[in-house]
Design an enzyme around this catalytic site. Structure first.
Site, PDB file in Angstrom:
ATOM      1  CE  LYS A 182      42.905  21.748 -18.085  1.00 24.87           C
ATOM      2  NZ  LYS A 182      43.885  20.965 -18.868  1.00 24.87           N
ATOM      3  CB  CYS A 292      56.102  18.545  -7.591  1.00 23.73           C
ATOM      4  SG  CYS A 292      55.054  17.341  -6.779  1.00 23.73           S
ATOM      5  CD  GLU A 389      59.496  21.776 -10.841  1.00 23.42           C
ATOM      6  OE1 GLU A 389      58.926  22.645 -11.523  1.00 23.42           O
ATOM      7  OE2 GLU A 389      58.895  21.020 -10.066  1.00 23.42           O
TER       8      GLU A 389
HETATM    9  P1  NAD Z   1      51.376  23.311 -16.065  1.00 27.05           P
HETATM   10  O1  NAD Z   1      51.353  24.415 -15.086  1.00 27.05           O
HETATM   11  O2  NAD Z   1      51.877  23.590 -17.427  1.00 27.05           O
HETATM   12  O3  NAD Z   1      49.913  22.705 -16.263  1.00 27.05           O
HETATM   13  C1  NAD Z   1      49.122  22.205 -15.193  1.00 27.05           C
HETATM   14  C2  NAD Z   1      47.665  22.209 -15.621  1.00 27.05           C
HETATM   15  O4  NAD Z   1      47.231  23.542 -15.865  1.00 27.05           O
HETATM   16  C3  NAD Z   1      47.392  21.453 -16.911  1.00 27.05           C
HETATM   17  O5  NAD Z   1      46.117  20.865 -16.819  1.00 27.05           O
HETATM   18  C4  NAD Z   1      47.385  22.549 -17.955  1.00 27.05           C
HETATM   19  O6  NAD Z   1      46.584  22.216 -19.076  1.00 27.05           O
HETATM   20  C5  NAD Z   1      46.752  23.678 -17.191  1.00 27.05           C
HETATM   21  N1  NAD Z   1      47.125  25.026 -17.646  1.00 27.05           N
HETATM   22  C6  NAD Z   1      48.277  25.421 -18.249  1.00 27.05           C
HETATM   23  N2  NAD Z   1      48.253  26.768 -18.466  1.00 27.05           N
HETATM   24  C7  NAD Z   1      47.058  27.211 -17.966  1.00 27.05           C
HETATM   25  C8  NAD Z   1      46.455  28.495 -17.864  1.00 27.05           C
HETATM   26  N3  NAD Z   1      47.054  29.614 -18.307  1.00 27.05           N
HETATM   27  N4  NAD Z   1      45.234  28.581 -17.289  1.00 27.05           N
HETATM   28  C9  NAD Z   1      44.631  27.476 -16.806  1.00 27.05           C
HETATM   29  N5  NAD Z   1      45.151  26.237 -16.880  1.00 27.05           N
HETATM   30  C10 NAD Z   1      46.352  26.109 -17.448  1.00 27.05           C
HETATM   31  O7  NAD Z   1      52.197  22.130 -15.362  1.00 27.05           O
HETATM   32  P2  NAD Z   1      52.633  20.728 -15.988  1.00 27.05           P
HETATM   33  O8  NAD Z   1      53.752  20.978 -16.947  1.00 27.05           O
HETATM   34  O9  NAD Z   1      51.439  19.979 -16.457  1.00 27.05           O
HETATM   35  O10 NAD Z   1      53.179  19.983 -14.689  1.00 27.05           O
HETATM   36  C11 NAD Z   1      54.478  20.107 -14.233  1.00 27.05           C
HETATM   37  C12 NAD Z   1      54.528  21.058 -13.053  1.00 27.05           C
HETATM   38  O11 NAD Z   1      53.621  20.627 -12.060  1.00 27.05           O
HETATM   39  C13 NAD Z   1      55.881  21.090 -12.383  1.00 27.05           C
HETATM   40  O12 NAD Z   1      56.230  22.404 -12.058  1.00 27.05           O
HETATM   41  C14 NAD Z   1      55.647  20.290 -11.100  1.00 27.05           C
HETATM   42  O13 NAD Z   1      56.512  20.588 -10.061  1.00 27.05           O
HETATM   43  C15 NAD Z   1      54.243  20.627 -10.790  1.00 27.05           C
HETATM   44  N6  NAD Z   1      53.637  19.612  -9.926  1.00 27.05           N
HETATM   45  C16 NAD Z   1      53.387  19.929  -8.630  1.00 27.05           C
HETATM   46  C17 NAD Z   1      52.845  18.982  -7.780  1.00 27.05           C
HETATM   47  C18 NAD Z   1      52.573  19.309  -6.343  1.00 27.05           C
HETATM   48  O14 NAD Z   1      51.851  18.558  -5.710  1.00 27.05           O
HETATM   49  N7  NAD Z   1      53.104  20.372  -5.796  1.00 27.05           N
HETATM   50  C19 NAD Z   1      52.554  17.706  -8.254  1.00 27.05           C
HETATM   51  C20 NAD Z   1      52.819  17.410  -9.584  1.00 27.05           C
HETATM   52  C21 NAD Z   1      53.357  18.390 -10.418  1.00 27.05           C
END
Ligand code: NAD
Length: 485
Positions: A182, A292, A389
């Site tokens: 997803k 990240c 962040e």
């Molecule tokens: P996000 O948490 O908003 O969303 C991530 C994914 O989860 C998306 O597919 C989103 O649609 C889904 N999602 C959102 N709310 C949800 C819920 N309640 N239930 C289930 N799924 C849900 O994150 P983002 O804004 O897409 O990405 C940015 C974040 O990701 C930053 O905090 C970044 O640091 C982190 N990140 C971490 C890594 C790592 O490897 N540690 C890599 C890339 C990004």
């Protein structure tokens, strides 16, 4: 060909379930926007929970055959997928750049990085080993067998639309798991293109199912309530990660969490300052700071801080902001208006706290979600910009005087993903690698990501590792067998 042509074989950019492209049951769709000018790129199918359950049914139906497929065959499908992505690298880069905003050069870097997970795990598929030993007291042989964990759910973020998917799909395919992917609703297109490439490379129907949705919350809650789903791998923000971990408790699914970061970038008095500035440009500006692993806090020894700030300010101030697909652009747009607002608010708060603006701090006129590359000097340790962040092109610099103070400042965060150290002293390098509470330490480098290395964090940055020898373990269970003798 163009990036959008990659979507020609995805039905009408539909759901990919059991090897077929189709519409969502309700026929609903949602739009995907170009962050450089806010125009509509296209639309995609909007799955509801019934669609998600159909995807789970497909993943469950395919699980036994896929687990029994010879490892070499699984590996070769990954290898062919790697080659197909690389053959179409320019088109993948354009698609990523269009939906996410990054420059074509950065997008090309992501394509190579993302595809390399398939090459790496195509090689790991045939190296899944068990163990054989004699019981210490004798009288028995102790064996271990590794088995795929079963159907998985992958939730991926918008910042690396290809690589955050392949980092999970590669090891899962190699291990013999089936899956539902997803992608983030802001950048769903690249995963559709990937599903079509993998299908052409021979991946059987049902092994990889992609569902795009504007309601991730309902979709993942429904899937995770089903006992047939055995694993969830999530990359995204820490608050959402916490929700997913709680949800996994009911069916006791295995979870991998790649969450947010707050990377310190330490520059000691003996560092090569020019090299540190080169590294800082990569650690900060890769993906416009929307990574990240992005350096979130520059902790610089007071004796070199002004020199470091002047040089970094000059380099950052010279960067050209613009549309990612335009030649000569160094820095693309941020993902949306909220991101620009949030970065701007952090910079304003830091200035109010007493920080000095070396360069940037501007929001260019729209359309498009741009923020100018910014350097701040003299940022107080408690300022929001160093505790949260940033996820944008802003480099806050804080000074320190002793190694102990540097360690204390660096570890003063709930996060523990990436960290960076610039020093020419070997003993200090070892001390820092051991003292820093982070899953990754880059020494005299601004780039940590490598498919052959175990990527991951500690503390609120999550648990589990992606890439390296460790990456496939996330998708394997161990069965222990005792045989008398
Ligand atoms: P996000 O948490 O908003 O969303 C991530 C994914 O989860 C998306 O597919 C989103 O649609 C889904 N999602 C959102 N709310 C949800 C819920 N309640 N239930 C289930 N799924 C849900 O994150 P983002 O804004 O897409 O990405 C940015 C974040 O990701 C930053 O905090 C970044 O640091 C982190 N990140 C971490 C890594 C790592 O490897 N540690 C890599 C890339 C990004």
């Amino acid at each position: 060909m163009t990036g959008l042509d990659l979507l020609a074989k995805t039905g009408s950019r539909g759901l990919f379930i059991a090897g077929d492209w189709g519409e969502s049951r309700t026929g609903a769709r949602f739009e995907v926007h170009d962050p450089a000018d806010e125009s509509v790129i296209t639309d995609v199918a909007d799955a509801d929970t019934d669609d998600a359950m159909a995807a789970l049914d497909a993943a469950v139906a395919a699980a036994a055959d896929w687990a029994a497929t010879p490892p070499r065959e699984r590996g070769e499908i990954l290898r062919r997928s790697f080659e197909a992505i690389m053959d179409q690298a320019d088109d993948f880069a354009e698609l990523i750049s269009l939906e996410m905003g990054k420059t074509l050069a950065e997008a090309k870097g992501e394509v190579t990085y993302g595809a390399e997970f398939f090459r790496w795990f195509s090689e790991e598929a045939v190296r899944i080993h068990g163990r054989w030993m004699t019981a210490p007291a004798g009288g028995a042989r102790l064996l271990t067998i590794r088995k795929p964990v079963g159907p998985c759910l992958f939730l991926t973020p918008w910042n690396f639309p290809l690589a955050m998917g392949t980092r999970k799909i590669g090891p899962a395919v190699a291990a013999g798991c089936t899956m539902i992917v997803k992608p983030a609703e802001l950048t769903p297109l690249t995963m559709l293109a990937l599903a079509s490439v993998m299908s052409e490379a021979g991946l059987p129907g049902g092994v990889l199912n992609t569902v795009t949705t504007s309601n991730s919350k309902a979709l993942s809650a429904t899937l995770m309530a089903d006992e047939r789903l055995r694993k969830v791998s999530f990359t995204g923000s820490t608050p959402v990660g916490r929700v997913i971990v709680r949800q996994s408790a009911d069916q006791l699914q295995r979870v991998s969490m790649e969450l947010g970061g707050n990377a310190p970038f330490l520059v000691f008095e003996d560092a090569d300052v020019a090299a540190a500035v080169d590294g800082a440009m990569i650690a900060k500006m890769r993906n416009m700071g929307e990574a990240c692993t992005a350096a979130n806090r520059f902790l610089v020894h007071e004796s070199v801080a002004q020199d470091f700030a002047d040089r970094l300010g000059k380099r950052m101030g010279a960067l050209k902001t613009g549309r990612g697909q335009t030649q000569g652009t160094d820095v693309g747009p941020l993902i949306n208006a909220d991101a620009v607002e949030s970065v701007g608010a952090l910079v304003r708060a830091a200035v109010d706290d007493g920080a000095q603006l070396v360069t940037g701090g501007e929001t260019p006129e729209g359309p498009g979600h741009f923020y100018s590359p910014t350097v701040l000097l003299g940022v107080p340790a408690g300022s929001r910009i160093v505790t949260e962040e940033i996820f944008g092109p802003v480099a806050p610099i804080t000074t320190f005087t002793t190694d102990d103070e540097a360690i204390e400042l660096a570890n003063a965060t709930e996060y523990g993903l990436a960290s960076y150290v610039y020093t020419r002293d070997l003993a200090r390098t070892v001390r820092m690698a051991e003292a820093l509470e982070f899953g990754m330490v880059g020494v005299n480098t601004g780039l940590l990501s490598n498919p052959a290395a175990p990527f991951g964090g500690v503390k609120a940055s999550g648990f589990g590792r992606e890439g390296g020898f460790e990456g496939i373990d996330e998708y394997l269970d161990t069965t222990y067998v005792s045989i008398p003798g």
